[in-house]
Design an enzyme around this catalytic site. Sequence first.
Site, PDB file in Angstrom:
ATOM      1  N   ASP A 133      28.434  39.891  45.537  1.00  0.00           N
ATOM      2  CA  ASP A 133      27.586  41.041  45.243  1.00  0.00           C
ATOM      3  C   ASP A 133      26.143  40.539  45.135  1.00  0.00           C
ATOM      4  O   ASP A 133      25.878  39.350  45.254  1.00  0.00           O
ATOM      5  CB  ASP A 133      28.066  41.770  43.990  1.00  0.00           C
ATOM      6  CG  ASP A 133      27.944  40.916  42.746  1.00  0.00           C
ATOM      7  OD1 ASP A 133      27.396  39.796  42.822  1.00  0.00           O
ATOM      8  OD2 ASP A 133      28.407  41.362  41.679  1.00  0.00           O
ATOM      9  N   GLY A 164      22.566  42.753  41.360  1.00  0.00           N
ATOM     10  CA  GLY A 164      21.898  43.939  40.823  1.00  0.00           C
ATOM     11  C   GLY A 164      22.696  44.600  39.707  1.00  0.00           C
ATOM     12  O   GLY A 164      22.181  44.835  38.616  1.00  0.00           O
ATOM     13  N   ASP A 210      20.183  45.992  44.992  1.00  0.00           N
ATOM     14  CA  ASP A 210      19.980  47.428  44.769  1.00  0.00           C
ATOM     15  C   ASP A 210      19.845  47.708  43.284  1.00  0.00           C
ATOM     16  O   ASP A 210      20.090  46.848  42.455  1.00  0.00           O
ATOM     17  CB  ASP A 210      21.177  48.222  45.315  1.00  0.00           C
ATOM     18  CG  ASP A 210      22.455  47.912  44.543  1.00  0.00           C
ATOM     19  OD1 ASP A 210      22.604  46.762  44.075  1.00  0.00           O
ATOM     20  OD2 ASP A 210      23.303  48.802  44.400  1.00  0.00           O
ATOM     21  N   GLN A 249      23.051  54.464  47.576  1.00  0.00           N
ATOM     22  CA  GLN A 249      22.979  54.967  46.203  1.00  0.00           C
ATOM     23  C   GLN A 249      22.670  56.470  46.249  1.00  0.00           C
ATOM     24  O   GLN A 249      22.892  57.105  47.264  1.00  0.00           O
ATOM     25  CB  GLN A 249      21.917  54.179  45.408  1.00  0.00           C
ATOM     26  CG  GLN A 249      22.316  52.727  45.125  1.00  0.00           C
ATOM     27  CD  GLN A 249      23.406  52.587  44.050  1.00  0.00           C
ATOM     28  OE1 GLN A 249      23.817  53.572  43.418  1.00  0.00           O
ATOM     29  NE2 GLN A 249      23.899  51.367  43.853  1.00  0.00           N
ATOM     30  N   ASP A 309      36.940  46.771  45.405  1.00  0.00           N
ATOM     31  CA  ASP A 309      37.071  45.647  44.469  1.00  0.00           C
ATOM     32  C   ASP A 309      37.013  46.218  43.055  1.00  0.00           C
ATOM     33  O   ASP A 309      36.410  47.266  42.826  1.00  0.00           O
ATOM     34  CB  ASP A 309      35.903  44.667  44.612  1.00  0.00           C
ATOM     35  CG  ASP A 309      34.677  45.163  43.869  1.00  0.00           C
ATOM     36  OD1 ASP A 309      34.025  46.101  44.362  1.00  0.00           O
ATOM     37  OD2 ASP A 309      34.396  44.660  42.757  1.00  0.00           O
ATOM     38  N   CYS A 359      59.299  45.316  42.168  1.00  0.00           N
ATOM     39  CA  CYS A 359      58.268  44.364  42.602  1.00  0.00           C
ATOM     40  C   CYS A 359      58.920  43.039  42.980  1.00  0.00           C
ATOM     41  O   CYS A 359      59.848  42.583  42.320  1.00  0.00           O
ATOM     42  CB  CYS A 359      57.261  44.160  41.474  1.00  0.00           C
ATOM     43  SG  CYS A 359      55.956  42.991  41.875  1.00  0.00           S
ATOM     44  N   CYS A 401      57.138  40.132  43.273  1.00  0.00           N
ATOM     45  CA  CYS A 401      56.172  39.052  43.029  1.00  0.00           C
ATOM     46  C   CYS A 401      56.814  37.896  42.260  1.00  0.00           C
ATOM     47  O   CYS A 401      57.916  38.012  41.718  1.00  0.00           O
ATOM     48  CB  CYS A 401      54.941  39.579  42.290  1.00  0.00           C
ATOM     49  SG  CYS A 401      55.077  39.647  40.502  1.00  0.00           S
ATOM     50  N   CYS A 456      57.891  38.842  38.690  1.00  0.00           N
ATOM     51  CA  CYS A 456      59.063  39.722  38.580  1.00  0.00           C
ATOM     52  C   CYS A 456      60.340  39.045  39.085  1.00  0.00           C
ATOM     53  O   CYS A 456      61.431  39.385  38.649  1.00  0.00           O
ATOM     54  CB  CYS A 456      58.803  41.024  39.315  1.00  0.00           C
ATOM     55  SG  CYS A 456      57.492  41.971  38.500  1.00  0.00           S
ATOM     56  N   HIS A 468      51.101  39.474  38.534  1.00  0.00           N
ATOM     57  CA  HIS A 468      51.797  40.720  38.871  1.00  0.00           C
ATOM     58  C   HIS A 468      50.820  41.852  39.211  1.00  0.00           C
ATOM     59  O   HIS A 468      51.002  42.547  40.221  1.00  0.00           O
ATOM     60  CB  HIS A 468      52.727  41.170  37.736  1.00  0.00           C
ATOM     61  CG  HIS A 468      53.185  42.579  37.922  1.00  0.00           C
ATOM     62  ND1 HIS A 468      54.237  42.918  38.762  1.00  0.00           N
ATOM     63  CD2 HIS A 468      52.674  43.750  37.469  1.00  0.00           C
ATOM     64  CE1 HIS A 468      54.354  44.237  38.783  1.00  0.00           C
ATOM     65  NE2 HIS A 468      53.423  44.765  38.013  1.00  0.00           N
TER      66      HIS A 468
HETATM   67 ZN    ZN Z   1      55.643  41.824  39.910  1.00  0.00          ZN
END
Ligand code: ZN
Length: 377
Positions: free
Chosen positions: A93, A96, A147, A190, A267, A305, A307, A310, A336
């Site tokens: 970024d 700003g 900005d 903006q 993001d 899930c 992942c 999990c 997770h």
């Molecule tokens: Zn998970």
Amino acid sequence: MAVKYEFIKECKQSGARLGRVHTPHGIIDTPTFMPVGTQATVKTMSPEELKDMDAHIILSNTYHLFLRPGHGIVKQAGGLHKFMNWDRPILTDSGGFQVFSLSEMRKITEEGVHFRSHLNGDKLFISPEVAMEIQNALGSDIMMAFDECPPYPAEYEYVKQSTERTSRWAERCLAAHARPQDQALFAIVQGGMHKDLRIQSAKDLTSMDFPGYAIGGLSVGEPKHLMYEVLDYTVPELPADKPRYLMGVGSPDALLEGSIRGIDMFDCVLPTRIARNGTTMTSSGRLVIKNAKFTEDFGPLDPNCSCYTCRNYSRAYIRHLLKADETFGIRLTTYHNLHFLLQLMRDVRQAIMEDRLLDFRDSFFEAYGLNDNDKGF
Ligand SMILES: [Zn+2]
């Protein structure tokens, strides 16, 4: 040009778009979510773990790296990719937003912003030229123009002055950017919640032909329906052949609604921040793992899930770790939550491919316990 947008297809049901952003450090499938690595690290995650969950790109914060360790050190290390051992794309970024949200005693002039470091009170100055110098030293694939992000709510006249200054600053950023061949500079639209200012901002910036465009100044406390309204009239002003990035947005409902409105990149610190106090996002909604009801729950955080967390650990164990202030607990919830949003975006891309993103949104919202746009995550 450092970054190129490749359009693949539009979802016939929703209008969302599937694409790829080509960068010097690899390809980003879009729509995408970018985990935030504020201080050159996504808190508690190693780059290997981020690759394991298939993060295509991460974000890092110019303001924080400027203060500490200083962009000179990062440059000496060979740039941010080498410094933090991440060889996939990075977006930085402009600094700003943090100057306006974190620092004290700031004074905005046409030249730039004078402020005091939130770490030690040092007097500092960032201008469009300084923001370019820092990001050129960091060597990110995508840099952001400097900005001003006006607060919400703000007087129309203030937002107007500020938005016009952001356009003048964008022009100075373009002129000061020293590495356009391997770093793409995105401009930030903006204009607050004002339609005429948003459209004027988009027109000013698109006339300068940046390789990508962000929509800033949203998710700053306004109701969600207002954010979606701004997207409805702002996105059509942006060129179809460039990536579109909605800044600071990462709740599952906003990722879906943003994708439907033609956004490619998002993001937010939300998944990592809430993970550290034990809040997780699951296919059946938010789950606060520290709650007593999970003391003897030996099932996974989210049965749907796949992942690392999990597959290997139980709610009872994660709850115990967090109650005992063990760092590993935070690593597990962070892993997770990031995986959950990255998987959500993989599902979004699949749904666009199959022209059924509205159906996917409706069933996701129902399972997640969301039935209107203002409920938040
Ligand atoms: Zn998970």
